[in-house]
Design an enzyme around this catalytic site. Structure first.
Site, mmCIF file in Angstrom:
data_model
loop_
_atom_site.group_PDB
_atom_site.id
_atom_site.type_symbol
_atom_site.label_atom_id
_atom_site.label_comp_id
_atom_site.label_asym_id
_atom_site.label_seq_id
_atom_site.Cartn_x
_atom_site.Cartn_y
_atom_site.Cartn_z
ATOM 1 N N TYR A 97 110.879 88.398 39.682
ATOM 2 C CA TYR A 97 111.709 87.445 40.417
ATOM 3 C C TYR A 97 113.181 87.803 40.266
ATOM 4 O O TYR A 97 113.581 88.530 39.355
ATOM 5 C CB TYR A 97 111.472 85.993 39.974
ATOM 6 N N CYS A 98 113.998 87.255 41.170
ATOM 7 C CA CYS A 98 115.452 87.268 41.035
ATOM 8 C C CYS A 98 115.890 85.801 40.959
ATOM 9 O O CYS A 98 115.106 84.954 40.518
ATOM 10 C CB CYS A 98 116.109 88.016 42.194
ATOM 11 N N PHE A 99 117.097 85.491 41.369
ATOM 12 C CA PHE A 99 117.562 84.114 41.208
ATOM 13 C C PHE A 99 116.865 83.148 42.165
ATOM 14 O O PHE A 99 116.397 82.082 41.752
ATOM 15 C CB PHE A 99 119.081 84.032 41.396
ATOM 16 N N SER A 105 114.592 90.351 44.916
ATOM 17 C CA SER A 105 113.143 90.418 44.680
ATOM 18 C C SER A 105 112.468 91.318 45.708
ATOM 19 O O SER A 105 111.624 92.160 45.370
ATOM 20 C CB SER A 105 112.525 89.013 44.745
ATOM 21 N N TYR A 126 113.925 82.340 39.985
ATOM 22 C CA TYR A 126 114.267 81.632 38.745
ATOM 23 C C TYR A 126 114.719 80.200 39.021
ATOM 24 O O TYR A 126 114.343 79.269 38.301
ATOM 25 C CB TYR A 126 115.374 82.389 37.998
#
Length: 368
Positions: A97-99, A105, A126
């Protein structure tokens, strides 16, 4: 083949099973807050992310994407892909995942796919997972009845809680024992990480099949870790159990916690000489932190007794004098403060008793 995406409905399973997660956010984002089962393998480093962010504000998304590709290219790109593939090789069921579950992602997933590695990315990233955990904390007091374990300092509340399947150890999660002398050698987690770990512990507790949630009667702050306000308010309204212990047992327990364990820990970390200096500083600074509440005269008396105990310890390898200042601290500071607080919640006290009696009461509570 469409890109594999992990739906939000799977968040609970991810946390309960401690599913390995590859966090491709920048290191600065990871340091602020992350999940216990995640590993930071960033798409962009902090400086690269900052440049891309500035470009986005000044020139828009397409220019920022182009800059990102130029910054993470050639050998740098290859190094990052190799780091990701090594992680996936060690964790074949990993997610990423990314933010927000957006471009970072998708790009990471695409580059991995081009390298022959398929890794699903988590929907919402996230941010959405963090919001899910905040919801877990807010809902926890509704899921199960709360019981608050109280008792004088040194009565062994943490030792007791660790033996009970109904309990969640807030001080363990905060890495702080809750009192003025409660600091541990390792630092406390960030506030975000404290909340994340608390939520995961509550999720795990809810699957254990117990009849209640047993928590230590804590202040709003455990060291510098703040309990979420809604959760703390529910704790303040909970019924109370009072753990009782003899003064002698309390003194010995506190000497072991404040003196023996901390001294051993500092020496193990720093060596005998620097370890003793750090241990002495821990005790004296802990006392300074309550100087205003003690008053100058009482603080000086305790400081003198503490210094005498430290001198005896270093010169004679004898810790018996520590019992003197601990005893004074209990009877002049901790005990009066505890009795004042207990009086305010006396109507909510369900049971008082020793460790054994408390175990028996809780065992019977489970079957009611």
């Amino acid at each position: 083949m469409p890109n594999a995406i992990v739906a939000a409905e799977q968040y609970r399973e991810i946390f309960l099973n401690q599913h390995p997660i590859m966090d491709v956010r920048a290191p600065i984002e990871f340091t602020r807050g992350a999940f216990p089962n995640s590993t930071n393998l960033p798409l962009m480093l902090d400086s690269e992310r900052e440049k891309v962010g500035t470009c986005y504000k000044q020139s828009g998304q397409q220019a920022a994407i182009a800059l990102g590709h130029s910054l993470v290219n050639g050998p740098i790109k290859q190094q990052r892909i190799e780091a990701w593939t090594s992680y996936v090789k060690a964790n074949p069921n990993a997610y990423l995942y990314c933010f927000r579950g957006g471009l970072r992602s998708q790009l990471t997933q695409q580059w991995l796919k081009e390298a022959g590695v398929e890794v699903p990315y988590i929907q919402g990233g996230y941010k959405a997972m963090r919001q899910y955990l905040i919801g877990v904390i807010e809902a926890a007091p509704i899921q199960q009845p709360l019981l608050s374990l109280s008792g004088m300092t040194g009565c062994g509340k943490t030792d007791f809680l660790l033996q009970r399947k109904e309990a969640v150890d807030l001080e363990g999660i905060a890495n702080h024992r809750g009192s003025s002398f409660g600091k541990n050698i390792d630092p406390q987690p960030t506030q975000i990480n404290f909340e994340n770990q608390l939520a995961i512990a509550l999720l795990q507790h809810q699957t254990s099949g117990v009849a209640c949630l047993l928590l230590e009667d804590e202040s709003f702050l455990i060291g510098r870790s703040a309990l979420p306000q809604t959760f703390y308010n529910a704790m303040q309204a909970a019924n109370v159990l009072v753990l009782e212990e003899s003064d002698d047992a309390r003194l010995e327990r506190l000497r072991n916690e404040y003196v023996h364990k901390m001294y051993s820990g500092f020496c193990e970390r720093l060596g005998p000489e620097a370890g003793f200096a750090a241990f002495s500083d821990y005790l004296l600074q802990s006392l300074v932190s309550i100087r205003k509440r003690l008053g100058g005269k009482q603080h000086q008396e305790l400081q003198d007794l503490m210094q005498q105990a430290l001198d005896q310890q270093i010169n004679q390898n004898d810790t018996s004098l520590h019992l003197v200042w601990i005893n004074l601290l209990l009877h002049k500071y901790y005990d009066p403060m505890y009795l004042y607080q207990l009086d305010k919640k006396s109507e909510r006290v369900l049971f008082k008793g020793s460790h054994q009696a408390m175990h028996e009461w809780l065992d019977s509570y489970q079957t009611r």
